[in-house]
Design an enzyme around this catalytic site. Sequence first.
Site, PDB file in Angstrom:
ATOM      1  N   HIS A  77       0.851  -1.188   0.000  1.00  0.00           N
ATOM      2  CA  HIS A  77       0.000   0.000   0.000  1.00  0.00           C
ATOM      3  C   HIS A  77       0.884   1.235   0.000  1.00  0.00           C
ATOM      4  O   HIS A  77       1.837   1.320   0.766  1.00  0.00           O
ATOM      5  CB  HIS A  77      -0.899   0.025   1.243  1.00  0.00           C
ATOM      6  CG  HIS A  77      -1.770   1.241   1.286  1.00  0.00           C
ATOM      7  ND1 HIS A  77      -2.986   1.307   0.637  1.00  0.00           N
ATOM      8  CD2 HIS A  77      -1.582   2.452   1.850  1.00  0.00           C
ATOM      9  CE1 HIS A  77      -3.511   2.502   0.811  1.00  0.00           C
ATOM     10  NE2 HIS A  77      -2.679   3.216   1.547  1.00  0.00           N
ATOM     11  N   ASP A 118     -14.959   2.701   7.216  1.00  0.00           N
ATOM     12  CA  ASP A 118     -13.931   3.579   6.643  1.00  0.00           C
ATOM     13  C   ASP A 118     -14.471   4.338   5.434  1.00  0.00           C
ATOM     14  O   ASP A 118     -14.117   5.503   5.223  1.00  0.00           O
ATOM     15  CB  ASP A 118     -12.681   2.779   6.249  1.00  0.00           C
ATOM     16  CG  ASP A 118     -11.646   3.724   5.654  1.00  0.00           C
ATOM     17  OD1 ASP A 118     -11.167   4.596   6.402  1.00  0.00           O
ATOM     18  OD2 ASP A 118     -11.362   3.643   4.444  1.00  0.00           O
ATOM     19  N   ARG A 154     -14.092  12.753   6.453  1.00  0.00           N
ATOM     20  CA  ARG A 154     -12.811  13.417   6.768  1.00  0.00           C
ATOM     21  C   ARG A 154     -12.394  14.352   5.642  1.00  0.00           C
ATOM     22  O   ARG A 154     -11.850  15.424   5.860  1.00  0.00           O
ATOM     23  CB  ARG A 154     -11.721  12.363   7.014  1.00  0.00           C
ATOM     24  CG  ARG A 154     -11.863  11.679   8.362  1.00  0.00           C
ATOM     25  CD  ARG A 154     -10.987  10.455   8.429  1.00  0.00           C
ATOM     26  NE  ARG A 154      -9.596  10.768   8.194  1.00  0.00           N
ATOM     27  CZ  ARG A 154      -8.727   9.936   7.617  1.00  0.00           C
ATOM     28  NH1 ARG A 154      -9.108   8.741   7.213  1.00  0.00           N
ATOM     29  NH2 ARG A 154      -7.487  10.293   7.449  1.00  0.00           N
ATOM     30  N   SER A 190      -7.475   3.929   9.012  1.00  0.00           N
ATOM     31  CA  SER A 190      -8.188   3.858   7.733  1.00  0.00           C
ATOM     32  C   SER A 190      -7.472   2.886   6.781  1.00  0.00           C
ATOM     33  O   SER A 190      -8.086   1.967   6.220  1.00  0.00           O
ATOM     34  CB  SER A 190      -8.241   5.269   7.133  1.00  0.00           C
ATOM     35  OG  SER A 190      -8.549   5.239   5.775  1.00  0.00           O
ATOM     36  N   LYS A 201      -8.586  -1.511   6.072  1.00  0.00           N
ATOM     37  CA  LYS A 201      -8.878  -2.062   4.739  1.00  0.00           C
ATOM     38  C   LYS A 201      -7.921  -3.194   4.396  1.00  0.00           C
ATOM     39  O   LYS A 201      -8.299  -4.217   3.835  1.00  0.00           O
ATOM     40  CB  LYS A 201      -8.788  -0.959   3.681  1.00  0.00           C
ATOM     41  CG  LYS A 201      -9.979  -0.016   3.736  1.00  0.00           C
ATOM     42  CD  LYS A 201      -9.829   1.147   2.790  1.00  0.00           C
ATOM     43  CE  LYS A 201      -8.802   2.137   3.259  1.00  0.00           C
ATOM     44  NZ  LYS A 201      -8.920   3.494   2.781  1.00  0.00           N
TER      45      LYS A 201
HETATM   46  N1  URA Z   1      -5.455   6.570   2.339  1.00  0.00           N
HETATM   47  C1  URA Z   1      -6.445   5.965   3.050  1.00  0.00           C
HETATM   48  O1  URA Z   1      -6.929   4.921   2.666  1.00  0.00           O
HETATM   49  N2  URA Z   1      -6.851   6.542   4.175  1.00  0.00           N
HETATM   50  C2  URA Z   1      -6.340   7.683   4.643  1.00  0.00           C
HETATM   51  O2  URA Z   1      -6.765   8.147   5.693  1.00  0.00           O
HETATM   52  C3  URA Z   1      -5.318   8.322   3.906  1.00  0.00           C
HETATM   53  C4  URA Z   1      -4.890   7.738   2.752  1.00  0.00           C
END
Ligand code: URA
Length: 440
Positions: free
Chosen positions: A82, A161, A168, A183, A187
């Site tokens: 990621h 999320d 957000r 967040s 995931k």
């Molecule tokens: N990417 C995400 O999935 N969440 C965040 O809060 C920031 C970047």
Amino acid sequence: MNIVDILLAKRGGEALNEEQINFFIESYTAGTVTDEQASALLMAIYFQGLNTSELATWTKAMIDSGERLDLSSLSAPTVDKHSTGGVGDKVSLVLAPLVAACGAAVPQLSGRGLGHTGGTLDKLESISGFNVNLTASEIVSQLDNIGVVICAATENLAPADKKLYALRDVTATVESIPLISSSIMSKKIAEGTESLVLDVKVGSGAFMKTLDLATELAETMVAIGKEHSVNTAAMLTNMDLPLGNTAGNALEVEETLECLAGGGPSDLREITLALAQEMLELAGVSADPANVLDSGKAMDSWRKMILAQSGDPDAPLPTTDIVEVMTAGDFGCSSSAPYLANLDAYALGIAAWRLGAGRSKKSEPVSFPAGIRWLAKPGDEMTHKMTAEQPLLELYTEDEKLLPLAKADLFGDSDAEAHPPIVFAKNPTAGAELIHKKIK
Ligand code: URA
């Protein structure tokens, strides 16, 4: 349990207990806590933070808000990467098929671009026919057959999320280390991968502008991963300069193909290989990713993935006739200042976004051919001494009216306080360090 008591507690700097956190995440996901109340809690967390135990509970509640993918039927070890997001960051497109070609299975559930950073799904959708919406069983079966999938998270994966991230984004509460880390990690944990490498970007084009903040974010995410038995490591990589030579959806796919063919920009290849090495190590797979890349096997995996997701790997990528070339002289290059000293990632990302490559609202479409190609980078051995007439940037757009806005960003006109984003100097500048450090 009363939501206002929870708001009062966090506003006053108290730690929330498990019952309070579970109540908030469940009720907000179900819609019985309102956006106004959730916004207030997010802002309180932005200022007061979450301690280690609150963050663990918060992340678990986000994971438990939806389904978890079950990848246990796969025979190959699973490993994902990621990135926290940057400009010109097309690493996932090369890395996922490369690591699959080395023998691991890569379940890459990705996102779309928002603001100045591009999104992997938008880039892939510039390939004719490519489908990013797969069901959980399609994801597992594609991983079983070809070892790689890049698609959107399924609807019911960490739904808390999805709602919180959208909120957000419109309440100025994105840049909070506990909120970003929970967040991202909720995931990735719900995705079911056994191992995970995080590419935490640092610099002007990244969420985290300093090495200290990026280190804190990386350490927080690695700790969350380990707590949930996901083998997690992080690499901190430079995002003061953009990655590769292009930002924009189809332009970045074109560069991906060059890299998969064994060529492409050297910084893209270097970061991709370093991340691949780390992923293979965590997954316990022994292979030399550089050899695999040069052998064409990563390209084979890419083609199989595109075909499996209904895309046409041989279809021409979308292009536009509206291309404006800006020269080095436009940015102050002269015989007394012939060396490119800065090419700011944020300015290029914003300019590519203005040309149509990105969106400002989640529902907007993106332009596939829009974006920017830069023809030199600070530190490039071949090109760093330039003449005023030499082309420096190519701006691509489908709408001519967008060109002046993008140019204003490139000249730094839209932010009077900022240093000029593109700078020439009397003497050559050393290339930036690409990989700052690793955290395990
Ligand atoms: N990417 C995400 O999935 N969440 C965040 O809060 C920031 C970047």
